[in-house]
Scaffold this motif. Structure first.
Motif, PDB file in Angstrom:
ATOM      1  N   THR A   9      58.073  72.839  75.632  1.00 38.77           N
ATOM      2  CA  THR A   9      58.770  71.797  74.872  1.00 38.77           C
ATOM      3  C   THR A   9      60.149  72.301  74.443  1.00 38.77           C
ATOM      4  O   THR A   9      60.284  73.431  73.958  1.00 38.77           O
ATOM      5  N   ARG A  67      63.262  71.899  71.893  1.00 39.66           N
ATOM      6  CA  ARG A  67      63.556  71.371  70.566  1.00 39.66           C
ATOM      7  C   ARG A  67      65.019  71.646  70.225  1.00 39.66           C
ATOM      8  O   ARG A  67      65.487  72.777  70.361  1.00 39.66           O
ATOM      9  N   THR A  70      62.964  66.321  70.024  1.00 38.67           N
ATOM     10  CA  THR A  70      61.908  66.980  70.791  1.00 38.67           C
ATOM     11  C   THR A  70      61.864  66.398  72.196  1.00 38.67           C
ATOM     12  O   THR A  70      61.755  65.178  72.365  1.00 38.67           O
ATOM     13  N   ALA A 112      59.721  66.549  75.613  1.00 38.46           N
ATOM     14  CA  ALA A 112      58.444  66.990  76.165  1.00 38.46           C
ATOM     15  C   ALA A 112      58.653  67.862  77.390  1.00 38.46           C
ATOM     16  O   ALA A 112      59.642  67.709  78.124  1.00 38.46           O
ATOM     17  N   ASP A 161      59.656  66.373  80.629  1.00 38.87           N
ATOM     18  CA  ASP A 161      61.020  65.866  80.777  1.00 38.87           C
ATOM     19  C   ASP A 161      62.060  66.984  80.892  1.00 38.87           C
ATOM     20  O   ASP A 161      63.223  66.712  81.200  1.00 38.87           O
TER      21      ASP A 161
END
Length: 232
Positions: A158, A160, A176, A178, A181
């Motif tokens: 992930t 961030r 955020t 995922a 992605d």
């Protein structure tokens, strides 16, 4: 029997196998922001060397060192020597590469030319997929004039992005992305598989932050998770 070329003779240094007739170019395409790193701690002596390196298609093998790279030019040259030595042990490759050293991280005691030569070996092996790249976990995208933005990767992949704006009433936010992605972010930045995504994001940070991180991500077809807080 056809005579070997000078290039093929160079490939044979330290290699006992046959020389291929048509070596593959190295690199096959631009591989920016590779983290070349060698760290070892032992009773007999410790080593620390870390560099951010671009491997770019060129003519022959050449070295470019960016200004204010953060370390002595001799360390960048030692890293380059390590790159050349590692490539000499891969006869299937034809080096056609500009080695661009963007940044060096230096330890006041444990860094030296030998450590950076070994880091050069590790950088080539990372590009070739012979070892796992060592990714950065957190980088600053901006820390200037009251605006502080960082990006980090969690262990699950992930992405961030967190920011704090102190130019007016305090404002904090977090985005955020995922793990599913993140490849779209990598593709938008032109990141090869061996590239360090966070360092590449930092290199593009002026454009991303100026446009707005959320707006930029949406332009890639990504709808990030969003949280924000206004100060009292």
């Amino acid at each position: 029997m056809a005579q070997r070329t000078d290039r093929q003779r160079e490939f044979r240094r330290g290699y006992a196998g046959p020389v291929p007739a048509d070596p593959e170019p190295f690199p096959a395409g631009p591989v920016p922001c590779v983290r070349a790193r060698f760290v070892r701690q032992s009773c007999g002596g410790s080593y620390f060397a870390e560099a951010l390196v671009d491997f770019l298609p060129g003519t022959g093998l050449s070295l470019t060192v960016e200004e204010d790279c953060g370390g002595p030019a001799a360390y960048a040259r030692a890293l380059f020597d390590g790159v050349a030595a590692e490539l000499a042990g891969h006869p299937r490759l034809a080096p056609a590469c500009e080695v661009r050293v963007a940044a060096l991280r230096v330890h006041p005691v444990d860094s030296g030319e030998r450590a950076f030569r070994l880091a050069g070996h590790m950088g080539v092996r990372t590009v070739l997929g012979l070892r796992e790249p060592v990714p950065a976990r957190k980088v600053d995208l901006r820390a200037w004039q009251g605006l502080y933005v960082t990006a980090r990767l969690d262990d699950d992949g992930t992405l961030r992005i967190e920011g704090q704006d102190l130019t007016g009433p305090e404002y904090e936010y977090a985005l955020t992305v995922a793990a599913a992605d993140v490849p779209a972010v990598r593709a938008a930045l032109g990141a090869a598989p061996a590239s360090d995504l966070l360092h590449l994001l930092r290199r593009h940070s002026p454009e991303v932050v100026r446009r707005g991180e959320r707006t930029w991500l949406r332009s890639l077809g990504i709808e990030p998770g969003f949280w924000s807080r206004h100060g009292d």
